[in-house]
Design an enzyme around this catalytic site. Structure first.
Site, PDB file in Angstrom:
ATOM      1  N   HIS A 263       0.831  -1.204   0.000  1.00 43.79           N
ATOM      2  CA  HIS A 263       0.000   0.000   0.000  1.00 43.79           C
ATOM      3  C   HIS A 263       0.869   1.259   0.000  1.00 43.79           C
ATOM      4  CE1 HIS A 263      -3.664   2.312   1.236  1.00 43.79           C
ATOM      5  NE2 HIS A 263      -2.752   3.081   1.798  1.00 43.79           N
ATOM      6  N   GLU A 264       1.819   1.304   0.903  1.00 46.61           N
ATOM      7  CA  GLU A 264       2.645   2.506   1.020  1.00 46.61           C
ATOM      8  C   GLU A 264       3.546   2.693  -0.200  1.00 46.61           C
ATOM      9  OE1 GLU A 264       1.756   4.513   3.125  1.00 46.61           O
ATOM     10  OE2 GLU A 264       0.621   3.215   4.478  1.00 46.61           O
ATOM     11  N   HIS A 267       1.930   5.073  -2.586  1.00 40.79           N
ATOM     12  CA  HIS A 267       2.156   6.475  -2.244  1.00 40.79           C
ATOM     13  C   HIS A 267       3.570   6.901  -2.643  1.00 40.79           C
ATOM     14  CE1 HIS A 267      -1.593   7.112  -0.185  1.00 40.79           C
ATOM     15  NE2 HIS A 267      -1.374   6.156   0.702  1.00 40.79           N
ATOM     16  N   GLU A 293      -4.375   8.078  -2.798  1.00 35.46           N
ATOM     17  CA  GLU A 293      -4.898   6.806  -2.297  1.00 35.46           C
ATOM     18  C   GLU A 293      -5.206   5.852  -3.437  1.00 35.46           C
ATOM     19  OE1 GLU A 293      -5.661   4.335   0.944  1.00 35.46           O
ATOM     20  OE2 GLU A 293      -4.685   6.287   0.788  1.00 35.46           O
TER      21      GLU A 293
END
Length: 502
Positions: A263-264, A267, A293
């Site tokens: 997920h990160e 970003h 996101e």
């Protein structure tokens, strides 16, 4: 006039440097700083933010931006020059409304709120953080009043994260999601239960970290520009496109720490692939929180939970954790990884139930801001919505109202962008599939470069040059639309459970 534009760049560069220095202090506070440094760190961050704010609202900057209006008009809308003046003017017009003392107090109280949140979670005692929440909510209301809103007061806070979007638009999208997700969850065929026992057990943290790094390096992380550190609540930040900081919280009882790394990464790669010309300018960030996101959810879910991705990485997982997965078939692991079942913690939620976690927080934020829900009653109100939307009763405040860090400083407006990011992620994904062809075949070969470069070209490089609605229209050819996302979830459930919404 070019000299005046160069002066603008110098001024914006100084502001950017101060903001990044404050960001570095914040990163350190959540990763490396000893607890005893909290009080001093609070004042350090407040000082830097106050100085940056003073520069951002200086009358000289406003005069310079007005003087550059003809210069902006000489260049095309898409140019670096016009984009920088346009975005800087919007930032100035918002910042000049907020007194420097309020800006500093917001930063100071956020640090105190974060430390209180950590203590309250540890002690499972909501009363510890309640005074901080009350103060921070008062500050948010004071901040909203600076803009004298003639519509929904929540619009002011939402605009900080999703520029140009209105609360009414979020309500419409969330209404569509809620109406579809509840029956979609009920449609799961219980006659084909998913055994996810393989995802529970003893998973050494160091092996999870090695596996995560192996995946991220294949996706595009390199040791010269990235790092991965431990924290309580995972996040990503960047000091520049060549200094990307990811954080994780690996727990031995599950693999959620690995998924949070994926997920990160989304970003991080966004910030990594911003146009180098944008460095030290306000353009060197994502278009909005929802767009940011969309990247983290795309890499975590659309790539990171796909069978094709794990076709390539599963041997590595089996090598790192042979006792747990040595005899588990890839297909069984994949079904377990995608199991649909309501969960207490938002960060652990599956793709189908995740947005309900966000919707209930959005509704509570609006009620807190309006006073419809008193802060002393927030734990009970949170639990009631958990029961209503997910059928679950949090056993304590740490797995209930205190599970997320974002309310420690009353950062209203941020939570909705998580679900909006889900919606945008599928719109971008479908366009990438059209342009790139067989993504599954590429992933099975371990080739993630085409997708990474496609996102870099169509999304990342533009930074904040365009408003999020404009950028989405350019890339996907439409505004924000929940239908592709809901269609994707329905197809995925059909594949996993052989079920569809009636």
């Amino acid at each position: 006039m070019t000299d005046r534009f160069d002066e603008l760049r110098r001024s914006l560069g100084e502001i950017h440097d101060l903001e990044k220095a404050a960001g570095l202090l914040s990163w350190d506070e959540e990763t490396k700083m000893p607890p005893g440094g909290a009080d001093a760190r609070t004042e350090q961050r407040a000082t830097l933010n106050r100085i940056a704010h003073d520069l951002q609202v200086a009358p000289e900057l406003g005069e310079l931006l007005e003087e550059l209006a003809p210069f902006e008009a000489e260049y095309g809308h898409d140019s670096f020059e016009a984009s920088l003046v346009r975005v800087a003017r919007r930032d100035y017009d918002k910042a000049v409304r907020v007194p420097p003392e309020l800006r500093a107090e917001l930063t100071r109280s956020a640090s105190f709120g974060y430390r209180a949140w950590l203590h309250a979670r540890e002690q499972e005692d909501y009363a510890i953080i309640l005074p901080h929440l009350e103060h921070n909510l008062d500050l948010r209301r004071e901040y909203v009043a600076c803009f004298e809103p003639d519509g929904d007061p929540y619009d002011v806070l939402l605009d900080d994260y999703e520029p140009g979007m209105k609360t009414a638009e979020v309500e419409t999208i969330f209404g569509q999601l809620k109406a579809a997700l509840v029956p979609l969850i009920l449609s799961v065929d219980d006659t084909r239960p998913v055994d996810d026992a393989c995802l529970r057990g003893g998973f050494p943290r160091d092996r999870q970290r090695r596996l995560s790094l192996a995946i991220l390096e294949r996706w595009g992380m390199d040791s010269t520009s990235w790092r991965l550190d431990r924290t309580v609540h995972p996040f990503a930040t960047s000091m520049s496109p060549s200094d990307i900081r990811l954080t994780a919280n690996f727990q031995e009882d599950g693999l959620h720490g690995i998924l949070s790394c994926l997920h990160e990464f989304g970003h991080g790669i966004y910030e990594r692939q911003v146009d180098p010309r944008f460095v030290r300018t306000p353009l060197a960030h994502g278009a909005s929180a929802a767009f940011h996101e969309s990247q983290s959810r795309l890499w975590e879910n659309l790539v990171g939970r796909s069978l094709s991705t794990w076709t390539f990485f599963y041997p590595t997982l089996q090598h790192e954790l042979p006792d747990q997965f040595g005899r588990v078939a890839l297909e069984d692991f994949h079904r377990a990884l995608n199991k649909v079942q309501p969960s207490l913690r938002r960060v652990d939620a599956d793709e189908v139930t995740y947005c309900l976690h966000i919707i209930l927080r959005f509704e509570l934020e609006r009620e807190m801001l309006s006073g419809a829900v008193a802060l002393q009653d927030l734990p009970e109100a949170f639990d009631a919505k958990m029961r209503e939307y997910l059928g679950l009763q949090p056993p304590d405040v740490s797995r209930g109202v205190l599970q997320d860090v974002h309310w420690s400083d009353m950062s209203f407006g941020y939570f909705p962008t998580y679900a909006l990011g889900n919606v945008v992620s599928v719109q971008l994904w479908e366009k990438a599939q059209t342009d790139l062809g067989d993504l599954d075949g590429q992933f099975e070969r371990g080739d993630f470069r085409p997708l990474r470069e496609w996102l870099g070209e169509h999304v990342h490089r533009h930074g904040r040059a365009f408003m999020p609605q404009e950028l989405l229209q350019r890339v996907a050819g439409s505004g924000m639309d929940a239908a592709p996302y809901l269609g994707y979830l329905e197809r995925k459930l059909g594949e996993l459970y052989g079920s569809t919404v009636a």
